[in-house]
Design a protein around this motif. Structure first.
Motif, PDB file in Angstrom:
ATOM      1  N   ASN A  40       0.846  -1.193   0.000  1.00 64.14           N
ATOM      2  CA  ASN A  40       0.000   0.000   0.000  1.00 64.14           C
ATOM      3  C   ASN A  40       0.876   1.235   0.000  1.00 64.14           C
ATOM      4  N   THR A  41       0.337   2.349  -0.471  1.00 66.86           N
ATOM      5  CA  THR A  41       1.127   3.557  -0.686  1.00 66.86           C
ATOM      6  C   THR A  41       1.524   4.264   0.606  1.00 66.86           C
ATOM      7  N   GLU A 382      -8.151   8.480  -6.290  1.00 67.40           N
ATOM      8  CA  GLU A 382      -7.084   7.797  -5.573  1.00 67.40           C
ATOM      9  C   GLU A 382      -7.456   6.350  -5.242  1.00 67.40           C
TER      10      GLU A 382
END
Length: 427
Positions: A40-41, A382
């Motif tokens: 995950n970012t 996003e």
């Protein structure tokens, strides 16, 4: 009666330091399950997580949020919700006396409890506080068996309530979350938490208590496992975890679940709800939660996509019968605000509208009267998540009922126009 933060005496503060030190001995223990985490970012070390805006339910960030997982003691939020619901329906009161059942008194000693004995009598408020602050399993079962006849009787009610609430992944097998057969996705946990805050905001009066004695004679107070509470800011031992604006909600741990936490934070006019599941340690569930909060408060801002009292181009008015006017102008009752990247403009699409059909709405109409709805859709660039928001349409002005004289001449006019159009259509 609203409970305020408890002022800790020096001896209690000293006890907290000792207690936290003991807890920290196991804080680096890695859960038995696979320790790899979804990419995950934000670099979250979690098995699943979600962050939503409490007002709208908008998903701001998500990692593996739809996978059913054991929620551990976060399960108690459903028990807490159902107790609050019973109070709101006047089925019980905060002062209702509860006699501790054998079932509650025999709760295994390997979890959090306040050491209830069969036949003890406590108020709903006392037991609820123990459940909310100390995550006391015996107090939870005492309330569950009181309301459901037995814990399993109450569990059946929990599953019924989950269906009513639209929690698609929720399967409850205990009131406490001690069984790893209880399952919920992070998304459903967040949805449940949002409903609690919307319908029973008094929940926060209890989840925000940092510590409190269960009995006056107790040597030590119950300690809230939520180390992020803003009410803990004066306690040095909790300093690495305290986050401004945090006032709930519930921690949890099982070997099969890892360390979990459902949190809520309010800063300014923004309230967020977060869920992290499957973190490595007691402290990690809070540091991972802080990453979510930092992301939102540092990178996002609230923008209005649809203004209140604005005209919707495709639904500017509604047809009206027997009024001085044949239609009434309508506007949006409230705005539609969204969390977006700072500097970005939210783009929404009108996907549905609902207003009375011709002849259904009859005068008089009062300004502000609800006359229909419009639904907008927003897709987050996003997360890819979509969110639908329905806004009421209200009358922009009063429209009085027409006199019989006006209605008669209007009828004659409509008849002549209809007759003329019929003749024209013959040629």
């Amino acid at each position: 009666m609203k409970l305020g933060p408890v002022k800790l005496k020096p001896v209690v503060a000293a006890f907290l330091v000792v207690w936290l030190t003991v807890l920290s001995l196991g804080s680096t223990a890695v859960m038995a399950a696979d320790s790899t985490y979804p990419s995950n970012t934000l670099g979250l070390n979690v098995k699943a997580a979600i962050l939503i805006d409490a007002d709208t339910g908008q998903v701001l960030y998500a990692v593996n949020a739809d996978e059913p997982r054991p929620p551990a003691s976060m399960t108690k939020m459903m028990t807490e919700y159902m107790v609050l619901e019973a109070i709101s329906k006047k089925e019980i009161t905060w002062d209702t006396q509860v006699t501790v059942s054998e079932e509650a008194a025999s709760t295994p000693a390997d979890g959090s409890q306040v050491y209830l004995a069969q036949g003890d009598v406590h108020t709903v408020k006392e037991l609820y506080t123990a459940m909310a602050v100390a995550s006391a399993n015996d107090a939870t079962i005492a309330l569950a068996s009181f309301l459901g006849g037995s814990e399993q009787g109450f569990v059946a009610k929990m599953n019924e309530k989950a269906k009513e609430m639209g929690l698609k992944t929720a399967v409850f097998t205990s009131a406490t979350g001690l069984l790893d057969t209880t399952l919920m996705s992070a998304s459903d946990v967040a949805k449940m938490a949002r409903m609690i805050l919307q319908q029973h905001p008094e929940f926060l009066d209890y989840s925000s208590i940092p510590s409190q004695k269960f009995r006056a004679r107790d040597t030590h107070p119950m300690i809230n496992n939520d180390w992020m509470l803003a009410n803990n800011k004066g306690i040095p031992a909790f300093k690495p975890y305290v986050y401004d604006g945090v006032d709930g909600m519930k921690t949890g741990y099982l070997g099969a679940a890892g360390y979990c936490f459902t949190g809520t934070v309010k800063q300014g006019d923004t309230r967020l709800i977060s869920v992290v599941m499957g973190t490595r340690s007691k402290g990690a569930r809070f540091t991972e939660t802080a990453k979510l909060y930092n992301y939102a408060f540092q990178s996002l801002e609230k923008k209005t996509a649809v203004q209140a009292k604005s005209v919707v181009k495709t639904v500017e008015s509604v047809k009206l019968s027997k009024g001085v006017s044949t239609s009434v102008p309508v506007v949006t009752e409230s705005d539609m605000s969204l969390m977006v990247k700072k500097g970005a403009t939210p783009d929404v699409t009108l996907v549905a509208s609902k207003v009375p059909a011709s002849g259904e709405l009859v005068a008089p109409v009062k300004q502000g009267q609800k006359l229909g709805t419009v639904t907008y859709r927003y897709k987050d660039a996003e997360t890819g998540a979509t969110m639908d928001k329905t806004v009421n349409l209200i009358a922009a002005e009063d429209v009085d009922k027409a006199s019989w004289w006006r209605l008669m001449f209007r009828g004659i006019k409509d008849f002549i126009v209809s007759l003329f159009n019929g003749i024209v259509n013959l040629f």
